[in-house]
Design a protein around this motif. Sequence first.
Motif, PDB file in Angstrom:
ATOM      1  N   VAL A 192      -9.740   5.003  -5.482  1.00  0.00           N
ATOM      2  CA  VAL A 192      -9.374   5.109  -4.060  1.00  0.00           C
ATOM      3  C   VAL A 192      -8.767   3.793  -3.581  1.00  0.00           C
ATOM      4  CG1 VAL A 192     -10.305   5.370  -1.723  1.00  0.00           C
ATOM      5  CG2 VAL A 192     -11.046   6.922  -3.540  1.00  0.00           C
ATOM      6  N   ALA A 193      -9.368   2.682  -3.969  1.00  0.00           N
ATOM      7  CA  ALA A 193      -8.867   1.373  -3.532  1.00  0.00           C
ATOM      8  C   ALA A 193      -7.493   1.087  -4.112  1.00  0.00           C
ATOM      9  CB  ALA A 193      -9.853   0.280  -3.916  1.00  0.00           C
ATOM     10  N   LEU A 194      -7.231   1.549  -5.325  1.00  0.00           N
ATOM     11  CA  LEU A 194      -5.925   1.303  -5.944  1.00  0.00           C
ATOM     12  C   LEU A 194      -4.818   2.128  -5.296  1.00  0.00           C
ATOM     13  CD1 LEU A 194      -6.835   0.986  -9.715  1.00  0.00           C
ATOM     14  CD2 LEU A 194      -6.011  -0.809  -8.189  1.00  0.00           C
ATOM     15  N   GLN A 234      -2.615  -2.933  -1.033  1.00  0.00           N
ATOM     16  CA  GLN A 234      -3.261  -4.074  -1.686  1.00  0.00           C
ATOM     17  C   GLN A 234      -3.649  -3.720  -3.119  1.00  0.00           C
ATOM     18  OE1 GLN A 234      -4.225  -2.812   1.267  1.00  0.00           O
ATOM     19  NE2 GLN A 234      -4.300  -4.442   2.788  1.00  0.00           N
ATOM     20  N   GLY A 235      -4.103  -2.511  -3.333  1.00  0.00           N
ATOM     21  CA  GLY A 235      -4.474  -2.070  -4.673  1.00  0.00           C
ATOM     22  C   GLY A 235      -3.275  -2.009  -5.602  1.00  0.00           C
ATOM     23  N   ARG A 236      -2.150  -1.525  -5.082  1.00  0.00           N
ATOM     24  CA  ARG A 236      -0.942  -1.471  -5.901  1.00  0.00           C
ATOM     25  C   ARG A 236      -0.461  -2.871  -6.244  1.00  0.00           C
ATOM     26  NH1 ARG A 236      -0.279   3.215  -2.853  1.00  0.00           N
ATOM     27  NH2 ARG A 236       0.670   2.175  -1.075  1.00  0.00           N
ATOM     28  N   ARG A 237      -0.549  -3.794  -5.281  1.00  0.00           N
ATOM     29  CA  ARG A 237      -0.154  -5.169  -5.562  1.00  0.00           C
ATOM     30  C   ARG A 237      -1.083  -5.811  -6.593  1.00  0.00           C
ATOM     31  NH1 ARG A 237      -0.019  -8.458  -0.525  1.00  0.00           N
ATOM     32  NH2 ARG A 237      -1.094  -6.746   0.473  1.00  0.00           N
ATOM     33  N   LEU A 238      -2.376  -5.517  -6.488  1.00  0.00           N
ATOM     34  CA  LEU A 238      -3.331  -6.038  -7.468  1.00  0.00           C
ATOM     35  C   LEU A 238      -3.032  -5.491  -8.854  1.00  0.00           C
ATOM     36  CD1 LEU A 238      -5.940  -7.618  -8.128  1.00  0.00           C
ATOM     37  CD2 LEU A 238      -7.192  -5.516  -7.633  1.00  0.00           C
ATOM     38  N   ASN A 296       1.558  -8.033 -14.575  1.00  0.00           N
ATOM     39  CA  ASN A 296       2.367  -9.240 -14.768  1.00  0.00           C
ATOM     40  C   ASN A 296       1.583 -10.319 -15.502  1.00  0.00           C
ATOM     41  OD1 ASN A 296       4.471  -8.006 -13.453  1.00  0.00           O
ATOM     42  ND2 ASN A 296       4.057  -8.984 -11.481  1.00  0.00           N
ATOM     43  N   ALA A 297       0.313 -10.463 -15.171  1.00  0.00           N
ATOM     44  CA  ALA A 297      -0.520 -11.457 -15.850  1.00  0.00           C
ATOM     45  C   ALA A 297      -0.662 -11.118 -17.333  1.00  0.00           C
ATOM     46  CB  ALA A 297      -1.890 -11.547 -15.193  1.00  0.00           C
TER      47      ALA A 297
END
Length: 125
Positions: A56-58, A62-66, A72-73
């Motif tokens: 749900v958070a993703l 903000q979840g998509r950016r995380l 990327n990391a």
Amino acid sequence: MNAKAEAGATGLDTAKLAAAAVLLVAGIYGFYYFAAYSTLLRVGGLLAISAVAAAVALQTEQGRRLWQFTGNARTEVRKVVWPTRQETLQTTLVVIVMVLILGIVLWLFDTILMAILRFLTGQGG
């Protein structure tokens, strides 16, 4: 127009994040509420609820950016040239030797300064 789209998504994102937080709190509460049941079942339930809360958070901005940051990391970690086993052992050996040398030097300074202090104060016998 972009600011309006972000403003509209922010309220929904906040609701999604709040729902994820409520799910986590409910999962933790349930873990302790059902203490009479098997620990394996309680941990499994807590992990399942946590996975749903994370899903749900993703779904928020903000979840998509995380998630994008994590990807990327991971890509950057793959680009790193890792040292060989021999380079790692040599570097570790140098660090250990330098720590020992510095420890001995500091111990000598401490001993010399303590001897001088005892001589000046007359407490050394």
